[in-house]
Design a protein around this motif. Sequence first.
Motif, PDB file in Angstrom:
ATOM      1  N   LEU A  89      -0.674   1.078  -4.717  1.00 20.51           N
ATOM      2  CA  LEU A  89      -0.035   2.392  -4.800  1.00 20.51           C
ATOM      3  C   LEU A  89       0.901   2.603  -3.612  1.00 20.51           C
ATOM      4  O   LEU A  89       2.029   3.078  -3.773  1.00 20.51           O
ATOM      5  N   ARG A  90       0.453   2.222  -2.426  1.00 18.70           N
ATOM      6  CA  ARG A  90       1.315   2.350  -1.236  1.00 18.70           C
ATOM      7  C   ARG A  90       2.557   1.459  -1.356  1.00 18.70           C
ATOM      8  O   ARG A  90       3.663   1.861  -0.984  1.00 18.70           O
ATOM      9  N   LEU A  91       2.375   0.244  -1.867  1.00 16.91           N
ATOM     10  CA  LEU A  91       3.518  -0.648  -2.063  1.00 16.91           C
ATOM     11  C   LEU A  91       4.526  -0.033  -3.024  1.00 16.91           C
ATOM     12  O   LEU A  91       5.740  -0.047  -2.769  1.00 16.91           O
ATOM     13  N   LEU A  92       4.030   0.501  -4.131  1.00 15.25           N
ATOM     14  CA  LEU A  92       4.936   1.121  -5.095  1.00 15.25           C
ATOM     15  C   LEU A  92       5.649   2.325  -4.516  1.00 15.25           C
ATOM     16  O   LEU A  92       6.816   2.568  -4.806  1.00 15.25           O
ATOM     17  N   TRP A  93       4.948   3.095  -3.676  1.00 18.80           N
ATOM     18  CA  TRP A  93       5.589   4.233  -3.008  1.00 18.80           C
ATOM     19  C   TRP A  93       6.765   3.736  -2.162  1.00 18.80           C
ATOM     20  O   TRP A  93       7.857   4.300  -2.208  1.00 18.80           O
ATOM     21  N   LEU A  94       6.530   2.681  -1.394  1.00 17.96           N
ATOM     22  CA  LEU A  94       7.582   2.150  -0.517  1.00 17.96           C
ATOM     23  C   LEU A  94       8.755   1.576  -1.301  1.00 17.96           C
ATOM     24  O   LEU A  94       9.914   1.852  -0.988  1.00 17.96           O
ATOM     25  N   VAL A  95       8.475   0.766  -2.329  1.00 21.08           N
ATOM     26  CA  VAL A  95       9.576   0.127  -3.066  1.00 21.08           C
ATOM     27  C   VAL A  95      10.219   1.077  -4.072  1.00 21.08           C
ATOM     28  O   VAL A  95      11.229   0.730  -4.683  1.00 21.08           O
ATOM     29  N   SER A  96       9.658   2.276  -4.221  1.00 23.82           N
ATOM     30  CA  SER A  96      10.322   3.297  -5.027  1.00 23.82           C
ATOM     31  C   SER A  96      11.462   3.944  -4.243  1.00 23.82           C
ATOM     32  O   SER A  96      12.388   4.491  -4.822  1.00 23.82           O
ATOM     33  N   ALA A  97      11.370   3.869  -2.926  1.00 25.74           N
ATOM     34  CA  ALA A  97      12.380   4.487  -2.063  1.00 25.74           C
ATOM     35  C   ALA A  97      13.473   3.519  -1.635  1.00 25.74           C
ATOM     36  O   ALA A  97      14.610   3.925  -1.408  1.00 25.74           O
TER      37      ALA A  97
ATOM     38  N   SER B  10       8.535  -7.149   5.546  1.00 24.85           N
ATOM     39  CA  SER B  10       8.740  -5.733   5.888  1.00 24.85           C
ATOM     40  C   SER B  10       7.628  -4.873   5.302  1.00 24.85           C
ATOM     41  O   SER B  10       7.124  -3.957   5.965  1.00 24.85           O
ATOM     42  N   LEU B  11       7.242  -5.163   4.067  1.00 23.96           N
ATOM     43  CA  LEU B  11       6.160  -4.406   3.437  1.00 23.96           C
ATOM     44  C   LEU B  11       4.841  -4.621   4.181  1.00 23.96           C
ATOM     45  O   LEU B  11       4.096  -3.672   4.420  1.00 23.96           O
ATOM     46  N   ALA B  12       4.563  -5.862   4.550  1.00 27.17           N
ATOM     47  CA  ALA B  12       3.327  -6.163   5.277  1.00 27.17           C
ATOM     48  C   ALA B  12       3.308  -5.415   6.611  1.00 27.17           C
ATOM     49  O   ALA B  12       2.273  -4.859   7.004  1.00 27.17           O
ATOM     50  N   ALA B  13       4.439  -5.391   7.300  1.00 23.72           N
ATOM     51  CA  ALA B  13       4.508  -4.681   8.582  1.00 23.72           C
ATOM     52  C   ALA B  13       4.290  -3.184   8.393  1.00 23.72           C
ATOM     53  O   ALA B  13       3.562  -2.557   9.166  1.00 23.72           O
ATOM     54  N   ARG B  14       4.912  -2.605   7.367  1.00 20.60           N
ATOM     55  CA  ARG B  14       4.767  -1.167   7.113  1.00 20.60           C
ATOM     56  C   ARG B  14       3.330  -0.793   6.770  1.00 20.60           C
ATOM     57  O   ARG B  14       2.872   0.291   7.101  1.00 20.60           O
TER      58      ARG B  14
ATOM     59  N   THR C 297      -0.740  -4.995   7.280  1.00 18.09           N
ATOM     60  CA  THR C 297      -1.617  -5.965   6.624  1.00 18.09           C
ATOM     61  C   THR C 297      -0.902  -7.306   6.566  1.00 18.09           C
ATOM     62  O   THR C 297       0.231  -7.435   7.038  1.00 18.09           O
ATOM     63  N   SER C 298      -1.542  -8.300   6.002  1.00 14.79           N
ATOM     64  CA  SER C 298      -0.964  -9.645   6.003  1.00 14.79           C
ATOM     65  C   SER C 298       0.040  -9.843   4.870  1.00 14.79           C
ATOM     66  O   SER C 298      -0.022  -9.180   3.830  1.00 14.79           O
ATOM     67  N   VAL C 299       0.935 -10.777   5.104  1.00 16.27           N
ATOM     68  CA  VAL C 299       1.926 -11.144   4.102  1.00 16.27           C
ATOM     69  C   VAL C 299       1.230 -11.669   2.846  1.00 16.27           C
ATOM     70  O   VAL C 299       1.649 -11.366   1.725  1.00 16.27           O
ATOM     71  N   SER C 300       0.153 -12.436   3.006  1.00 16.71           N
ATOM     72  CA  SER C 300      -0.526 -12.996   1.834  1.00 16.71           C
ATOM     73  C   SER C 300      -1.155 -11.905   0.966  1.00 16.71           C
ATOM     74  O   SER C 300      -1.112 -11.987  -0.267  1.00 16.71           O
ATOM     75  N   ILE C 301      -1.709 -10.878   1.584  1.00 18.79           N
ATOM     76  CA  ILE C 301      -2.274  -9.768   0.804  1.00 18.79           C
ATOM     77  C   ILE C 301      -1.173  -9.038   0.048  1.00 18.79           C
ATOM     78  O   ILE C 301      -1.299  -8.753  -1.142  1.00 18.79           O
ATOM     79  N   VAL C 302      -0.079  -8.749   0.727  1.00 15.59           N
ATOM     80  CA  VAL C 302       1.044  -8.065   0.089  1.00 15.59           C
ATOM     81  C   VAL C 302       1.602  -8.916  -1.046  1.00 15.59           C
ATOM     82  O   VAL C 302       1.858  -8.408  -2.143  1.00 15.59           O
ATOM     83  N   SER C 303       1.764 -10.205  -0.830  1.00 13.36           N
ATOM     84  CA  SER C 303       2.288 -11.099  -1.869  1.00 13.36           C
ATOM     85  C   SER C 303       1.406 -11.088  -3.105  1.00 13.36           C
ATOM     86  O   SER C 303       1.903 -11.056  -4.235  1.00 13.36           O
ATOM     87  N   ALA C 304       0.095 -11.118  -2.906  1.00 15.84           N
ATOM     88  CA  ALA C 304      -0.831 -11.119  -4.042  1.00 15.84           C
ATOM     89  C   ALA C 304      -0.708  -9.818  -4.844  1.00 15.84           C
ATOM     90  O   ALA C 304      -0.674  -9.842  -6.081  1.00 15.84           O
ATOM     91  N   HIS C 305      -0.617  -8.694  -4.153  1.00 14.98           N
ATOM     92  CA  HIS C 305      -0.474  -7.415  -4.843  1.00 14.98           C
ATOM     93  C   HIS C 305       0.873  -7.308  -5.555  1.00 14.98           C
ATOM     94  O   HIS C 305       0.948  -6.822  -6.687  1.00 14.98           O
TER      95      HIS C 305
END
Length: 123
Positions: A43-51, A58-62, A65-73
Motif C-alpha cells: 500500500l505504501r509503495l502504491l501511494w508513492l508510485v501514484s505520485a 529510491s522506493l527502498a530508501a523512502r 527497507t531493503s531493495v530485495s523486499i521492495v522488488s518482491a512487492h
Amino acid sequence: MARSEHSGAPAAPVAPAAVELPSDGQVRAAVTAFAMLAEPTRLRLLWLVSAEELDVSSLAARLATSVSIVSAHLAKLRLAGLVETRKDGRHVLYRARDTHVRRLIAEAMFHADHQITGAADHD
C-alpha cells in the motif's frame, strides 16, 4: 438524502434487484487488487508510485527497507496489473498503472484519514 419532488418526503431507495452484479471476471480482478492493498508495504509503495515514478532503490530508501523486499512487492503489484514500468537508461522506473489505480489508492487513504480523525462523512 434525496427528496420526492412532490411531497418533500425522502425518495424511496433504488431496489437492489435493479442493480446489475459485476461479472465473475470483474469480481476476481477487484479481489486480486484488494488483496494486494491488504499488505502495508505494498500500500505504501502504491501511494508513492501514484505520485511519481521511482526506481527500486529510491522506493527502498523512502520506506527504509531493503531493495530485495521492495522488488518482491513490486513484482506482485506488477503481476496484479497495478503498476507498470518504464526504462530510463539503466534504471527501471515504477508508476501506478493508470488513473483508476491512483484514485483507488487516494480514496482508500482519504477514507482511512476520515476514520482516524473522525472527520465528517460526505457524499
